[in-house]
Design a protein around this motif. Structure first.
Motif: not given
Length: 684
Positions: A661-668
């Motif tokens: 998710i971090h590699r997709h510039s997101g957060r979880v």
């Protein structure tokens, strides 16, 4: 039939109305007195109406007065029944009287609707007055003619026979004239009634005044608005409802109007009886003159303009606020008229350029002051002419020469098309970016110096990644070999020496095998985590709903005996790496499947919501859940919030999810409660 009448007048089925008032004497007497007085008033009004109709047979539409009387009697009876039912609960009788009252009311209202067109045809007071004047003139002429006839009869007896026929004809004509006079008087009365109906129907206040200024008529709107009677406000009594601050000016204007005969117009405030507030009104009056030009009547109106006054005041305040905002904006702001002259030059413009508004506004030489270089000024003028009012879409950074001689770079944004203002051909806001431009130049120089460093650092990272990849595979191979030996020899001992080992020895060997297999799984998960971090991403449009549905099908086929309901919203599409996003959903849906295993029936949901305007995907289950006090450990490697004997796992799955998710510039993140399920959210 007797049974129905008995129930109709029965008082045994209900309780008296006084019970609703808890038989409190002051409350009971309050309703007795108020309903009795209302009934007394209602019964007295029909008596007066009948007396009026009896005495004035000439009043048109007298049957409507009788209908109003019947309606009012019925209303009074309903109030008497309110007193009666305090002790005698004959509610069927009370309800019947009310329905009779409703029928009489509706019938009266419908008849009144059909009567209004007839009332509106009644002649006006002016027409009746003109007819009366003509009739008086005719009566005067008639008296003069009779006097002449008597004189002639005395002198000319011999001509009586000849004049008899003429007199008879004259009398017939006179009788006709009398009939016509009566007709005109009736028309005048009808016209006056029509005038009053028309005035009462108007939404404005209507009034009339005598030539000396004393008011002699108000329509019903006046009484409803002021709450006062005619006796209180006739002649000059209207001053009672006027605002004290407006009274003197109103008296001066009104006195001047009826003394000079000029039209009257003024704005003042009336007191509204409903809430005691003063509201602005526009009052106008015109004089009505006779054939000799003399004023015989003043006719005026008062129109409520309080809302318009408040809107005008709000507009004035808004314009004042806009002026203050323009002057105190932290950015430069100017505007030009159709001739190209600068008409707005705020304080920020003064501060940046050193030129005051007095030096720039409407100064035909202002452009030359700001752009003294002729070539540069011509270049700017050509660019402005090409872009027109849309120069925000062109190169908007202009070099302005300040009063002290320094050059300032200003970035202008024209917003006149988005926010047009009357009188402003174009207007915009500007920001002094001189320091920013200087910083950009320094940054470009630094970037030029750092490019070589980036290339060198990239090569170092690539070499490190290659070494890390080789190390990972080396570690994997070196660790797997002894593990396979331990697991293999343990299995051989169990198979070959089963009869020589007791139960405890067999249990020890099984635990050794499980530990080696778990170590092998940990090695695989670590390698997968390493690959997720280093693998190259290929972004594309990914149907997350389809991937989730496939994973759900695989889970159900692996354990068909479980009763799990999947709710997967269709059409959830995202941009990302399909392989990595599948790993995310496999871990999240797999965890949901694992942690609902102890429930006989379970539900797993995959859907999307919105958090602060951002699309957020989530996986929700109703399984074991966890204590939010340990949320900080949830996404760490080798961290598990449940025992290995309770739920199998290595604790690598959620760490893998977080890295993807971090590699997709997101957060979880997650939300849960013990034995109430868990929800895992992620953005991309």
């Amino acid at each position: 039939m007797p049974e129905i009448l008995n129930n109709f007048f029965s008082t045994k089925q209900f309780i008296p109305h006084g019970h609703c008032y808890l038989w409190k004497p002051e409350l009971v007497w309050l309703h007795i007195v108020s309903d009795s007085l209302i009934a007394l008033a209602y019964y007295s009004i029909p008596v007066m109406l009948v007396y009026l109709v009896h005495k004035r047979r000439d009043v048109p539409f007298h049957w409507m007065f009788l209908m109003f009387g019947a309606f009012i009697v019925a209303c009074g009876t309903t109030h008497l029944m309110e007193v009666w039912t305090l002790w005698h609960p004959t509610y069927w009788l009370s309800g019947s009287i009310k329905i009779i009252t409703a029928i009489v009311s509706l019938y009266t209202a419908s008849e009144l609707v059909s009567l209004l067109p007839k009332v509106l045809t009644l002649p006006s007071p002016a027409q009746l007055q003109a007819a009366n004047l003509a009739l008086e003139k005719e009566i005067t002429e008639r008296k003069w003619a009779e006097s002449q006839i008597r004189t002639l009869n005395a002198e000319l007896e011999q001509r009586v026979s000849e004049r008899t026929a003429a007199l008879r004809r004259s009398n017939e004509e006179l009788a006709t004239e009398i009939v016509e006079r009566r007709r005109v008087e009736s028309a005048l009365r009808e016209s006056e009634q029509r005038y009053r109906f028309l005035a009462d129907a108007m939404p404005q206040i209507v009034w009339t005044a005598q030539p000396d200024g004393g008011l002699d008529y108000y329509n019903q709107r006046w009484y409803a608005y002021t709450g006062m009677t005619f006796e209180q406000t006739k002649d000059w009594g209207w001053q009672l409802v006027l605002h004290p601050d407006d009274l003197q000016l109103c008296l001066e204007r009104w006195t001047k109007a009826f003394q000079t005969g000029e039209s009257y117009e003024i704005e003042y405030r009336f007191k509204k009886a409903a809430d005691g507030t003063y509201r602005w009104h526009l009052s106008r009056a015109l004089p009505m003159r006779n054939s000799d030009g003399e004023i015989v009547l003043w006719v005026g109106t008062c129109t409520d303009i309080d809302d318009q006054k408040q809107a005008a005041e709000a507009l004035r305040q808004s314009e004042e606020q806009l002026r203050r905002v323009v002057q105190n904006m932290p950015v430069m702001m100017n505007a030009v008229d159709a001739n190209g002259n600068i008409i707005i030059w705020n304080r920020e413009c003064e501060q940046v350029t050193g030129y005051s508004a007095n030096e720039i506004v409407r100064n035909s030489k202002a452009i030359e002051l700001l752009y003294p270089d002729t070539a540069y000024r011509h270049q700017a003028s050509a660019a402005w002419a090409e872009c027109g009012s849309n120069y925000c879409n062109c190169e908007c950074e202009w070099e302005i020469t300040s009063k002290e001689g320094s050059v300032k770079t200003v970035s202008w944004f024209n917003i006149s098309e988005q926010f047009p203002i009357s009188g402003w051909a174009a207007w915009g806001i500007g920001v002094d970016i001189t320091e920013r431009k200087r910083a950009e130049l320094e940054i470009r120089q630094l970037n030029a110096q750092l490019e070589q460093r980036v290339v060198e650092r990239t090569a170092q990272l690539e070499a490190a990644n290659a070494e890390l990849e080789a190390f990972s595979y080396s570690v994997s191979h070196d660790l797997r070999t002894p593990l396979r030996s331990i697991d293999g020899f343990s299995q051989a001992l169990l198979e070959d020496y089963m009869d020589k080992l007791d139960a405890l020895g067999q249990n020890y060997l099984q635990r050794v095998r499980l530990a080696t297999q778990r170590m092998g799984q940990l090695i695989d998960d670590l390698l997968n985590l390493s690959r997720v971090t280093r693998s190259e991403m290929h972004r594309e449009s990914v149907d997350l709903s389809a991937i989730a549905q496939m994973i759900a099908t695989e889970l159900q086929e692996a354990q068909p005996e479980r009763q799990v309901e999947f709710q997967i919203v269709a059409g959830l599409v995202a941009n990302g790496d399909s392989r990595l996003l599948r790993i995310v959903l496999e871990n999240l849906l797999g965890n949901a499947w694992k942690f609902t295993a102890k429930h006989s029936r379970a539900r797993i949901e995959f859907s999307r919501s919105s958090h602060n305007g951002i699309h957020t995907y989530f996986v929700r289950d109703d399984g074991t859940g966890f204590d939010m006090a340990y949320i900080d450990k949830l996404f760490g490697a080798f961290q598990s919030l449940h025992g290995a004997t309770e739920f199998q796992g290595t604790g690598i799955g959620l760490a893998t999810v977080q890295r993807i998710i971090h590699r997709h510039s997101g957060r979880v993140w997650a939300e849960a409660a013990v034995e109430q399920g868990a929800t895992f959210y992620f953005t991309l």
